[in-house]
Design an enzyme around this catalytic site. Structure first.
Site, PDB file in Angstrom:
ATOM      1  N   CYS A   1       0.852  -1.186   0.000  1.00  0.00           N
ATOM      2  CA  CYS A   1       0.000   0.000   0.000  1.00  0.00           C
ATOM      3  C   CYS A   1       0.888   1.236   0.000  1.00  0.00           C
ATOM      4  CB  CYS A   1      -0.977  -0.020   1.172  1.00  0.00           C
ATOM      5  SG  CYS A   1      -0.225  -0.188   2.791  1.00  0.00           S
TER       6      CYS A   1
ATOM      7  N   ASP B   1      -5.747   7.283   4.704  1.00  0.00           N
ATOM      8  CA  ASP B   1      -6.972   7.764   5.329  1.00  0.00           C
ATOM      9  C   ASP B   1      -7.169   7.162   6.715  1.00  0.00           C
ATOM     10  OD1 ASP B   1      -9.404   9.145   5.472  1.00  0.00           O
ATOM     11  OD2 ASP B   1     -10.528   7.474   4.627  1.00  0.00           O
TER      12      ASP B   1
END
Length: 422
Positions: free
Chosen positions: A292, A308
């Site tokens: 990620c 986030d």
């Protein structure tokens, strides 16, 4: 800094939060409302200086092709329509030759009117509308500041978006109030709303000492006991959280309805991403990708965070008014953040036969555990809270996914699977 062998860094994406954690609702499971504590003296509103710097730096950092300008919150429409009109003007000013800019906005829908929806249509915005199913399911947790349900206002927002023919995607949280009713949820979106694009988002609210969390009536945090449910070790989750078994069953029941009736006409993000994995393509959802770190978050004041779900001081990369966006997004810190998802996989994940489709899901749902294997030295993350859900789901869909992947390889329509005996 070691690189992942064979891994090519694609263009990164940003979720910009122009109003930070500010919202006109007080959804009981919202993980972001408490982020206003990071900015105790702020109005939580993006200035034109930050807006222009963001748009200019984002477009300069991206290659030709499609670039996403994505707005989220909190509730971004609190900024007012004029703000987004200025943002579009800045996009047109700074986009490079060959760039196609796609604007997206995630909203609770309660503040929408004809002017908003006409603007979205004129500028081809894709709107993500948060709705959790029928009125009873939705209003269980998606409430306003006075504790009243928001379903009627959200449904009005949906109807306005459809009236103006705005491309809209339903974002449905799966939680304690709707997880036991998968077909009712899915059929409500498909049949009542005529929705064609749906995302399901599992709610996992971990409760740990010192963590501020909106608590249900009668439910207390770890220090007080109460209705919270023990999950692993000293970690608890709220009763609003979906249980792993529930979530696996929820996905399977919706999949069975979809694969027999709706392939090619309704698009469910979880199923699309799984099919990509069976086709040996990268998953379309970051939680199921091998690494990620390519989906960053920009707060209202220009602070850039790794993700986030990791808007915390330790994951603040810097501020784009002080350090170029591209430098922050490609920094060694962010590179390591992305690789940690892979390097800190527990042994159970590394030996799992559905690792290719799951990749350990999102690190936010992993539970600390010592000596699990993974990266050298120190404690690493343990198994994902939703591990059994994904194992159950991915094993269940293996055969139909193989069939659809084969149809794609032969240049056939995946909808042909609905004619087959499964």
């Amino acid at each position: 800094m070691p690189a992942l062998p064979g891994h090519i860094l694609p263009p990164f994406t940003l979720l910009a939060k122009p109003a930070g954690a500010a919202c006109n609702l007080a959804c009981k499971y919202c993980f972001y409302l408490g982020k206003d504590r990071l900015y105790p003296d702020s109005r939580l509103r993006m200035t034109d200086e930050v807006l222009e710097s963001y748009i200019q730096q984002l477009l300069e950092s991206q290659p030709a092709g499609e670039v996403s300008v994505a707005w989220q919150g909190g509730e971004p429409t609190l900024m007012g329509l004029d703000f987004f009109q200025r943002s579009v003007a800045m996009v047109n000013r700074y986009k490079k030759p060959g760039q196609r800019v796609a604007c997206t906005l995630q909203t609770n829908g309660t503040l929408l009117n004809d002017d908003w929806c006409a603007f979205f249509k004129e500028h081809s915005f894709l709107i993500g509308l948060s709705m959790d199913g029928t009125v009873e399911m939705h209003d269980a947790y998606r409430v306003d500041k006075g504790g009243q349900g928001s379903f009627d206002q959200v449904r009005r927002g949906w109807d306005l978006l459809q009236k103006h023919r705005v491309d809209t995607n339903i974002l449905c949280a799966v939680h304690g109030a709707n997880a036991s009713h998968p077909l009712e949820v899915y059929r409500f979106f498909r049949d009542r709303l005529q929705a064609r694009f749906i995302q399901f988002i599992p709610i996992v609210e971990r409760i740990s000492p010192g963590v501020g969390l909106q608590v249900e009536e009668g439910e207390q945090d770890l220090a007080g006991g109460g209705k919270a449910r023990t999950v692993q070790g000293d970690h608890l989750v709220s009763n609003r959280s979906v249980k792993p078994g529930q979530y696996g069953s929820f996905l399977i029941e919706v999949f069975e309805e979809w694969v027999h009736h709706d392939v090619g006409t309704v698009f469910v993000q979880t199923f699309d991403s799984a099919l990509a994995s069976w086709c040996h393509f990268p998953a379309s959802v970051c939680i199921n990708q091998e690494v990620c770190g390519l989906s960053l978050v920009l707060e209202h004041n220009g602070d850039l965070y790794s993700c986030d779900h990791f808007v915390e001081s330790v994951h603040r990369l810097g501020n784009i008014l002080e350090t170029p966006l591209l430098e922050l997004a490609t920094s060694p810190r962010q590179h390591q953040f992305g690789l940690d998802k892979l390097y800190r996989l527990p042994v159970t994940c590394r030996e799992c036969d559905v690792l290719f489709a799951c990749h350990g899901e999102c690190p936010r749902n992993r539970y600390p555990k010592s000596n699990s294997g993974g990266s050298p030295g120190g404690d690493v993350n343990g198994s994902n809270y939703l591990c059994t859900a994904y194992q159950h789901f991915f094993h269940h869909v293996d055969r139909p996914m193989q069939i659809m992947a084969d149809l794609i390889r032969r240049g056939r329509a995946v909808a042909e699977i609905m004619e087959m005996d499964l």
